[in-house]
Design a protein around this motif. Sequence first.
Motif, PDB file in Angstrom:
ATOM      1  N   UNK A  36      33.927  27.182  69.274  1.00  0.00           N
ATOM      2  CA  UNK A  36      33.724  26.125  70.264  1.00  0.00           C
ATOM      3  C   UNK A  36      32.476  26.392  71.099  1.00  0.00           C
ATOM      4  N   UNK A  37      32.309  27.643  71.527  1.00  0.00           N
ATOM      5  CA  UNK A  37      31.105  27.986  72.289  1.00  0.00           C
ATOM      6  C   UNK A  37      29.844  27.580  71.539  1.00  0.00           C
ATOM      7  N   UNK A  65      45.157  22.443  70.514  1.00  0.00           N
ATOM      8  CA  UNK A  65      46.030  21.947  71.569  1.00  0.00           C
ATOM      9  C   UNK A  65      47.103  22.977  71.939  1.00  0.00           C
ATOM     10  N   UNK A  66      47.498  23.712  70.938  1.00  0.00           N
ATOM     11  CA  UNK A  66      48.521  24.709  71.226  1.00  0.00           C
ATOM     12  C   UNK A  66      47.989  25.748  72.208  1.00  0.00           C
ATOM     13  N   UNK A  67      46.804  26.232  71.954  1.00  0.00           N
ATOM     14  CA  UNK A  67      46.299  27.354  72.739  1.00  0.00           C
ATOM     15  C   UNK A  67      45.511  26.932  73.973  1.00  0.00           C
ATOM     16  N   UNK A  68      44.960  25.742  73.917  1.00  0.00           N
ATOM     17  CA  UNK A  68      44.094  25.341  75.037  1.00  0.00           C
ATOM     18  C   UNK A  68      44.517  24.009  75.650  1.00  0.00           C
ATOM     19  N   UNK A  72      39.450  19.341  76.363  1.00  0.00           N
ATOM     20  CA  UNK A  72      38.844  19.674  77.645  1.00  0.00           C
ATOM     21  C   UNK A  72      39.240  21.091  78.080  1.00  0.00           C
ATOM     22  N   UNK A  73      40.482  21.457  77.804  1.00  0.00           N
ATOM     23  CA  UNK A  73      40.912  22.807  78.126  1.00  0.00           C
ATOM     24  C   UNK A  73      40.101  23.844  77.363  1.00  0.00           C
ATOM     25  N   UNK A  74      39.818  23.537  76.116  1.00  0.00           N
ATOM     26  CA  UNK A  74      39.002  24.448  75.307  1.00  0.00           C
ATOM     27  C   UNK A  74      37.605  24.570  75.894  1.00  0.00           C
ATOM     28  N   UNK A  77      37.669  26.732  78.875  1.00  0.00           N
ATOM     29  CA  UNK A  77      37.741  28.138  78.484  1.00  0.00           C
ATOM     30  C   UNK A  77      36.375  28.650  78.062  1.00  0.00           C
ATOM     31  N   UNK A  78      35.636  27.813  77.346  1.00  0.00           N
ATOM     32  CA  UNK A  78      34.278  28.199  76.934  1.00  0.00           C
ATOM     33  C   UNK A  78      33.422  28.466  78.170  1.00  0.00           C
TER      34      UNK A  78
END
Lengths: 211, 211, 211, 211
Positions: A36-37, A65-68, A72-74, A77-78
């Motif tokens: 993702x980064x 979706x499970x982890x982030x 947007x959550x992902x 996190x990035x």
Amino acid sequence: MTASPAGDPPATCDDAPIERRRRDAGRTRHVLLEAARARFARDGYAVTTVRDIAEEAGVNVALINRYFMSKEGLFEACLTTAVTDVRRDENGLPIDGIAEGIASRVGSSTDDDRLRVALLLLLRSSGDDRIDELRRSVLSAVSEKMAAAAGGTDPDSALLRAQIVLATTLGIVTLRSSLGIQPLSSATEQQLLEPLRDLVRAVLPGAETPS
Amino acid sequence: MTASPAGDPPATCDDAPIERRRRDAGRTRHVLLEAARARFARDGYAVTTVRDIAEEAGVNVALINRYFMSKEGLFEACLTTAVTDVRRDENGLPIDGIAEGIASRVGSSTDDDRLRVALLLLLRSSGDDRIDELRRSVLSAVSEKMAAAAGGTDPDSALLRAQIVLATTLGIVTLRSSLGIQPLSSATEQQLLEPLRDLVRAVLPGAETPS
Amino acid sequence: MTASPAGDPPATCDDAPIERRRRDAGRTRHVLLEAARARFARDGYAVTTVRDIAEEAGVNVALINRYFMSKEGLFEACLTTAVTDVRRDENGLPIDGIAEGIASRVGSSTDDDRLRVALLLLLRSSGDDRIDELRRSVLSAVSEKMAAAAGGTDPDSALLRAQIVLATTLGIVTLRSSLGIQPLSSATEQQLLEPLRDLVRAVLPGAETPS
Amino acid sequence: MTASPAGDPPATCDDAPIERRRRDAGRTRHVLLEAARARFARDGYAVTTVRDIAEEAGVNVALINRYFMSKEGLFEACLTTAVTDVRRDENGLPIDGIAEGIASRVGSSTDDDRLRVALLLLLRSSGDDRIDELRRSVLSAVSEKMAAAAGGTDPDSALLRAQIVLATTLGIVTLRSSLGIQPLSSATEQQLLEPLRDLVRAVLPGAETPS
DNA sequence: TATGAATGAGAATTCATTCAT
DNA sequence: GATGAATGAATTCTCATTCAT
């Protein structure tokens, strides 16, 4: 990276001997984050699809979706990793080597250089105000630290000047990554160093030791 | 902007003065282009929807396809105007006032300042290679002109240095428009001038007259 | 066709001397109808756009609605002309030359042959039930007339047999117009005549004179 | 069709037995294909919307793109099944029973008869040249096989005659399916057989055994 | 934990039609 | 009568997300 450490279960299962490290939540999270980064930094938030990311990570889409929680959550996190990277970097920042620092950060050519990617990420927006606030605060902190390092008499002016240097840094990273403008895009760290030294010396007067 | 021409009826009816000047293709094309410039520059290509643009222009969505073939065609038209703006600006560029030029272009605060918007547009991509090539060529041309104005002994080094100054310009525009980083974001043209003069003098050695 | 007859207004108007016959309602209606027949027959109702038709006719799109109320109205008008064409043709139908008739109708190669186009139109549907009923009734009438011409003892069986011959006719027109299947598509009227004679003689026993 | 497998709960609840067998990719693909075949054959490519098809299949629209890439991809898949159906049918084609074969293929009345639908599909076009070429080649192949079966002295003439018989077949299918022309539309296989025998015997001279 | 099937909202675009000149 | 600008209702397709296994 993908080398399996000692603690792996003995290879008793015969059906899938090649696949190493399946069902490892931590690793999955990690490869997703790295993929993702790279893509968010390179292409931007809107253009990048979660399927792109999952594919690049070699992982099922639903796991994002499970982890982030969400795309947007992902992204958040990035950005958090980017913030960490930038913060850690600041600590090691040589007081009298601002130009050198910029040149080395900006001049890297390998595709997955952490700090360059972090800077690009800080320029990307998902449209979420809360996350934008995070970007803003980090960039502000960076410029403040640079202003402090530069010293100078008028602190307000020093901050403005530091932000101009920051703008240069971000501008160079942007031009080098998206358009292939020459000679800037293929300039080496060495080639960038001299003009950047001139720039920093002139814009941040208190920054330079007689070196 | 919405200034009504002489022959308008006096604004006595308040409920539906409706828009004067309807069914004017040229005007419709124009308002679409302006709305698109603003949104593409501010939010980027992917995020902006054609419905957003049409609504901002107060015009039916289908007209975007009528007049510009596609969303991408509209974006290309926006970039073309940006190119024109930048080119026209270059001609009037004062030889010995590069810093002043940057400060005035970058320091504008009104929301629809043409040149600032043009610079932002040149940083946006639709993903189309042909259009990207246009962006690249214009930015290259700008830096070449700046290098020529700066003079200096080594032309290759001069071009690299000019591109670093261009990077500063674009970086400042970016930081001022998206994040609200202080004091950079609210610095006036005057306040930007001094550090920019120092910067240009140092990075483009041949550029300055003894002013 | 577009040659201007005697009754034209004297060329007093100086601005557009080249354009002949503008503002002639009858002519406009006519060229629209012809263009529509051709395209509806060739491409079908749904695929054909009113803009295609107007362009082919060299006429403004809005005039389709003016003269025919709607796209469907235009289609109905086309079918009506097709019906007329088919009816007129039936009257001249040689009693003992059914095969010859089919061969000549089907074997034409010019692109705008009226009867071939009429037959294709009768196979096209706009989805409107009322118009479909028109198509049905005409095709029924054609087969009835053919059955009557063929004579034979059992009228019911004669009608079925006539409809099979009609199916052959329509099938040939379809195959020749859409796919380019060889040798059928480029067979001449002469080449089609012999097998069609065999066919008609066999399927419509009462139809043949000892010729 | 909707026959429920053994393990189903007894049909006591009448309001929402909901569909058994969900989340089955193969089944979903299949029902989509069947629904598409039916509608494309009946209404044509342009008229049929993907929403129609998905609704008829009781499935979400997006799955069409998931499994077939696009509406056109779905159409191509339909044609491929049609080609398969026709090819398989050819193999079982009785040498001396062409008329019988046509009558049975054409005379079916059930709505989802595979071969009748296949023939109709081969008459529909999506406008894509590559797919049209597929249609053309299959219809050509059918006529060639029929010509070969018919024998005859002149092979070129035999092919033309076979294509006329094919035209009859397609014409009958067309007339029976779209317009409700009587008595053809409700004629049974038995009723069609006699005239078709006469037709084949006359048009394809070498085809018949002395029966 | 992981998978891939399914969903629904929203995107760009096309098109017949209506309106104002 | 004729023109072309404008409109709104579709239509196909994409994508983040959720569900069932």
